[in-house]
Each structure stands twice: as C-alpha cells, then as structure tokens.
Design a protein around this motif. Structure first.
Motif, mmCIF file in Angstrom:
data_model
loop_
_atom_site.group_PDB
_atom_site.id
_atom_site.type_symbol
_atom_site.label_atom_id
_atom_site.label_comp_id
_atom_site.label_asym_id
_atom_site.label_seq_id
_atom_site.Cartn_x
_atom_site.Cartn_y
_atom_site.Cartn_z
ATOM 1 N N ASP A 11 0.835 -1.385 0.193
ATOM 2 C CA ASP A 11 -0.106 -0.361 -0.023
ATOM 3 C C ASP A 11 0.942 0.995 -0.018
ATOM 4 O O ASP A 11 2.148 1.228 0.870
ATOM 5 N N HIS A 107 -2.727 -9.286 -9.218
ATOM 6 C CA HIS A 107 -3.283 -10.196 -8.728
ATOM 7 C C HIS A 107 -5.304 -9.523 -9.009
ATOM 8 O O HIS A 107 -5.533 -8.422 -8.020
ATOM 9 N N LYS A 109 -7.406 -10.627 -7.193
ATOM 10 C CA LYS A 109 -8.653 -10.424 -5.601
ATOM 11 C C LYS A 109 -7.558 -9.405 -4.906
ATOM 12 O O LYS A 109 -6.787 -9.834 -4.544
ATOM 13 N N GLU A 110 -8.252 -8.669 -4.174
ATOM 14 C CA GLU A 110 -8.135 -7.825 -3.524
ATOM 15 C C GLU A 110 -7.693 -7.819 -1.737
ATOM 16 O O GLU A 110 -8.347 -8.886 -1.239
ATOM 17 N N GLY A 111 -6.382 -7.390 -1.640
ATOM 18 C CA GLY A 111 -6.070 -8.341 -0.176
ATOM 19 C C GLY A 111 -4.939 -9.305 -0.950
ATOM 20 O O GLY A 111 -4.329 -9.358 0.033
ATOM 21 N N ALA A 112 -5.046 -9.987 -2.346
ATOM 22 C CA ALA A 112 -3.567 -11.022 -2.434
ATOM 23 C C ALA A 112 -2.869 -10.867 -2.127
ATOM 24 O O ALA A 112 -1.161 -11.271 -1.145
ATOM 25 N N VAL A 114 -1.749 -9.034 0.984
ATOM 26 C CA VAL A 114 -0.727 -9.267 2.040
ATOM 27 C C VAL A 114 -0.916 -10.410 2.270
ATOM 28 O O VAL A 114 -0.061 -10.979 2.947
ATOM 29 N N VAL A 115 -1.484 -11.415 1.394
ATOM 30 C CA VAL A 115 -1.446 -12.740 1.690
ATOM 31 C C VAL A 115 0.250 -13.733 1.459
ATOM 32 O O VAL A 115 0.985 -13.767 2.233
ATOM 33 N N HIS A 132 -8.779 -2.311 -5.598
ATOM 34 C CA HIS A 132 -8.018 -2.444 -4.326
ATOM 35 C C HIS A 132 -6.726 -0.882 -4.450
ATOM 36 O O HIS A 132 -6.928 0.248 -4.027
ATOM 37 N N ASN A 133 -5.322 -1.882 -4.501
ATOM 38 C CA ASN A 133 -4.379 -0.517 -5.061
ATOM 39 C C ASN A 133 -3.371 -0.581 -6.108
ATOM 40 O O ASN A 133 -3.776 -2.131 -6.932
ATOM 41 N N ASN B 103 -16.846 -9.345 0.512
ATOM 42 C CA ASN B 103 -16.637 -8.526 -1.351
ATOM 43 C C ASN B 103 -15.988 -9.717 -1.446
ATOM 44 O O ASN B 103 -15.041 -10.625 -2.020
ATOM 45 N N ARG B 105 -14.996 -10.128 -4.679
ATOM 46 C CA ARG B 105 -13.139 -9.882 -5.247
ATOM 47 C C ARG B 105 -12.535 -9.863 -3.672
ATOM 48 O O ARG B 105 -11.452 -9.486 -4.199
ATOM 49 N N CYS B 106 -12.580 -10.231 -3.080
ATOM 50 C CA CYS B 106 -11.524 -10.376 -1.235
ATOM 51 C C CYS B 106 -10.826 -11.308 -1.791
ATOM 52 O O CYS B 106 -11.169 -13.106 -2.413
ATOM 53 N N ILE B 107 -9.605 -11.484 -1.377
ATOM 54 C CA ILE B 107 -8.619 -13.088 -2.056
ATOM 55 C C ILE B 107 -9.067 -13.945 -0.858
ATOM 56 O O ILE B 107 -9.243 -15.242 -1.280
ATOM 57 N N LEU B 114 -6.903 -19.958 4.883
ATOM 58 C CA LEU B 114 -6.938 -18.199 5.612
ATOM 59 C C LEU B 114 -7.746 -17.724 6.535
ATOM 60 O O LEU B 114 -9.259 -18.047 6.354
ATOM 61 N N TYR B 132 -7.482 -7.928 4.746
ATOM 62 C CA TYR B 132 -6.905 -7.996 3.266
ATOM 63 C C TYR B 132 -7.308 -7.018 2.419
ATOM 64 O O TYR B 132 -5.894 -6.461 2.098
ATOM 65 N N CYS B 133 -8.947 -7.073 2.379
ATOM 66 C CA CYS B 133 -8.835 -5.850 1.238
ATOM 67 C C CYS B 133 -9.512 -4.779 1.507
ATOM 68 O O CYS B 133 -10.145 -3.843 1.060
#
Lengths: 309, 144
Positions: A11, A107, A109-112, A114-115, A132-133, B103, B105-107, B114, B132-133
């Motif tokens: 981010d 990716h 998917k949002e937050g990928a 972070v994983v 997302h970002n 969401n 679209r969230c991972i 997870l 995450y998102c």
C-alpha cells in the motif's frame, strides 16, 4: 523461512513521505544518469507474477529490472501458472521466493499481496490487486507531478471517471492527502462515485478540501492536474452497466478551452475513448511521459527494496 | 416464566433485545450438550427490555464474539451456584474467524486455509475492515 525486516510495497502508505521523496530523487537521478545504474542489479532476478493480464505494468517492471542489469522471469496470466491446477497463492509465492530476489505481483483478488507478503521470503511489490490498490502507479504519478509541477503541494487535482473501482484513484488520493494544501475535484457519474469510506476516512479525516461533481468542464479552469481514468470492463459484474457508463466522459481539445496553460493531463493508460487522440498533441498531455516515468520510479523502488546502494 | 438457576455455567446479562439469538448462533450453542436458555424481552430498569442467555456448563466461550455482537453485555461466571466473576467486555481490536468478508473480489473468497481477519479501524463508529481488502464489515450480514 521468512527473513526479518523485509520491506514490501503493498500500500502506498507503507512508505513515509520522506521515503517517497527519496525514491523520486533517485528516479530523477536515474533519468539523468542512466548509465550509472545499468549494473546495479547484476545477478539479481525479478519475478513478475501476473495473475491478471497487464501490458504496461508488467513490461515497465521488466524494463526496470533489465535496465538495472538484472534478469526477469514470470508469467503473464493465471492460466499459465500453477493456480490453474488449484495451487494456493501462498504456496506459489513460497515456491517462487526460492527462484527470485524480489517479486512484483498483480492479482485480481483484493488483499492478495497481504497474503503473499506473509509467505514470501523476498520483498513483494503490489502491482495491482483488483480494485483495491496500485501503489507503483501512484509512485509513477507522484514522480510525474513532481517533475511537471515542480511541487507536490498546493495543487488542485481533478480526478475523472471511475472513482469507485479505480484503484489508481484510491491510491493517489491516499498519497496526495499527506501533502499540504491539496484540493480534489471528484468528477464521476453517480454510479461510480468515490466510496464513502475514502471520503470519510481519508479526505475528511485529513481535512482535505473536495468537491463532487458529474460535470467535467465545471471546474476545468481551477485544475492544476486533470487525472483521467478508464471505466474498467473487468470490474463490472453486469455488462449493461459497463456499456452505459463507459463513454460518460470524453476529454477533447474543446473541453480544454478554459483550462490553465500549465495544466498537466494524466492517465494511467491504457485509454479507450475517454481521451480523444486530438488531445495527444497538446503540450499539456503528459500521459505518455507518465508511462515512461513508470520505469524509472520502479527502478528506484527495486533498488530500495533490494537495499542496493 | 420460571427458568432454573444454574449450578455451573454462564449468565450473559444486559444483552440488547434482539441480540441474544445472534450470540447464540455465533457461539454455536445449538451444538453443545447442556441446557441453554435464551430469553428475550426481559423487563429491564435501564433499557426497558433486554435479552438473557444462560448456559448450563463452563464451556470455553469466545468473549470476542460476544463483544463483537454486543460489547455492553455482562458475562456472569457461575460456579457452585455462585457468581464468581462479572466480566465486562470491550470491543475486540481484531476479529479472527468470527465473520467472513462478503466482498466477492477479496482474496479470502478463493484462498484456502486463510484466517478471516477483521481489524477495528474506528472505535467510536464500531467499524471493522477486512485485513486483506479493507472492505467494511456489515455487521448484519456476517456469515458465521
């Protein structure tokens, strides 16, 4: 095993204003002294893991690493990765951590990221995660603004198009909110307005002045920066909504009649129809310069994350 | 209405009317092997009505889950027919596997193994966001 103190860029807020200023300084130095940097990353490998297609971002990362003397490996769509066989993102990242010194990942998917950063033993750069970002686009934007306007404060910035799903928009608002005397003009159709949480938690929380409008020309004469965005087909679940909104704004020469002489017109590219090609010859059009700047700021970023002096 | 006192277990008191059933579901009380009493709309001096939950066994209960639904409740711990502890709760800073991100679209919608994690980002407005998102948790739409 995960190493201690690995820096990632997930981010834009992961970096302080001071660190961003330093990156811009290095990028400017790279632009003027390219040869000096051409072997800085000899023997280093960048993995570009693109689970979602992208031309510009992936090529600019690859160009950045190649210009630093490093090498590049990776894939450009999820279908050619182990994801198609059902592998988790975490497993892919842990594996690739052994193949490369740094990973740039896009990716859907949002937050990928972070994983990914939890599983990686090398630095992770978020090259875009869904809506997302997109922090490296923001670094590119900041470099461009800094070079074109010679400042990152005292600016009126018009953001136009898809402010709801546009990740570049969310990132640039977050980044610019840390500089003094910034005003945003938020230009979008009602359906693609900036999410409430960005308004309350970023703009209002930081006392940033903003105006919401759906008229592109209304505030044109006030703008120092006009940042156009594409309405992205891939963010819609319903094609009818996309077709209805995709041509909502089209910037052409005529609409620039009242604009300042030193307006800086930006776009993260690719564009579809939101900027008419007749604007391209206008000296205020900076979107291709912006795309080129993306390579230099990514070079600076790779050097920082790999701790190469 | 008479409900037996409990020898060992919990009395969760001062639950806002309507929230007891949510706590019951979130704690998965329908699958425990002991007496559970869920009483709604009990007369209250402070709030006119309240809900009450009695659990007839000292099971492990996740206080964060209860606090997430209703941080103003009191959890009374009962041992040998006596209240040995009155526990006040606080809104948890982090929710782990309490709620799912809605969401699409969230991972978390595709990645296996997870944890579902939400962070308290605004204490005053009680806003949680997906770790995450960053999507806001809509409290009434949690899926667990």
């Amino acid at each position: 095993m995960k190493k201690e103190k690995i820096r990632n860029l997930i981010d834009i807020k992961d970096f302080s204003v001071k660190e961003i200023d330093e990156l811009i300084k290095v990028a400017n130095d790279i632009i003027t002294n390219r040869e000096k940097y051409s072997h800085k990353c000899d023997g280093k490998i960048l993995a570009t893991l693109f689970f979602e297609p992208s031309t510009r971002t992936r090529l600019s990362f690859e160009s950045a690493m190649l210009r630093l003397g490093g090498k590049v490996l990776g894939f450009s769509e999820a279908g050619s990765s182990s994801t198609a066989k059902g592998e988790t993102l975490g497993d892919t990242i842990e594996t690739v951590s052994g193949y490369a010194d740094i990973i740039a990942m896009r990716h859907p998917k949002e937050g990928a990221p972070v994983v990914a950063s939890k599983r990686a033993s090398v630095p992770i750069i978020n090259a875009g995660d869904g809506g997302h970002n997109h922090p490296t686009q923001t670094l590119t934007d900041l470099l461009t603004i800094s070079r074109e306007k010679k400042r990152l404060n005292n600016l009126t910035i018009g953001l136009c198009g898809d402010l709801k799903f546009g990740r570049t928009i969310h990132s640039i608002i977050s980044a610019m909110s840390r500089y003094d005397n910034i005003k945003f003009i938020l230009i979008s159709p009602d359906e693609l307005k900036l999410p409430d949480y960005t308004i309350t938690e970023v703009l209002e929380k930081n006392n940033i002045e903003y105006v919401e409008t759906n008229n592109l020309e209304e505030y044109m004469s006030d703008l120092d920066i006009l940042y156009m965005t594409r309405v992205q087909k891939e963010r819609f679940f319903n094609e009818a909504d996309y077709l209805r909104l995709k041509d909502y704004y089209i910037l052409d020469r005529k609409k620039l009649d009242n604009a300042k002489k030193d307006l800086c017109i930006m776009h993260p590219l690719p564009r579809v129809s939101e900027i008419n090609p007749d604007v391209d010859d206008d000296p205020r059009a900076k979107y291709f310069t912006q795309a080129h700047n993306g390579v230099y700021i990514r070079m600076a970023l790779i050097l920082k994350l790999l701790e190469v002096k | 209405m008479n409900i037996d006192t409990i020898e060992n277990g919990y009395v969760i008191d001062h639950i806002t009317s309507g929230n007891a059933i949510k706590i019951y579901r979130l704690l998965d009380l329908e699958n425990i092997e002991c007496q559970v009493a869920l009483i709604t709309n009990v007369k209250s001096k402070k709030t006119k009505t309240k809900d009450l939950l009695k659990i007839g066994k000292l099971i492990d209960i996740d206080l964060d889950k209860i606090a997430f639904i209703d941080p103003d409740v009191t959890v009374n711990v009962v041992k040998n027919n006596k209240i040995i502890k009155k526990q006040k709760l606080q809104l948890p800073e982090k929710l782990i596997n309490v709620c799912k991100c809605n969401n699409p679209r969230c991972i978390t919608s595709i990645e296996r193994n997870l944890d579902q994690v939400f962070n308290l980002t605004d204490k005053d407005k009680k806003i949680y966001r997906c770790h995450y998102c960053e999507t806001t948790l809509e409290k009434d739409k949690f899926l667990y």
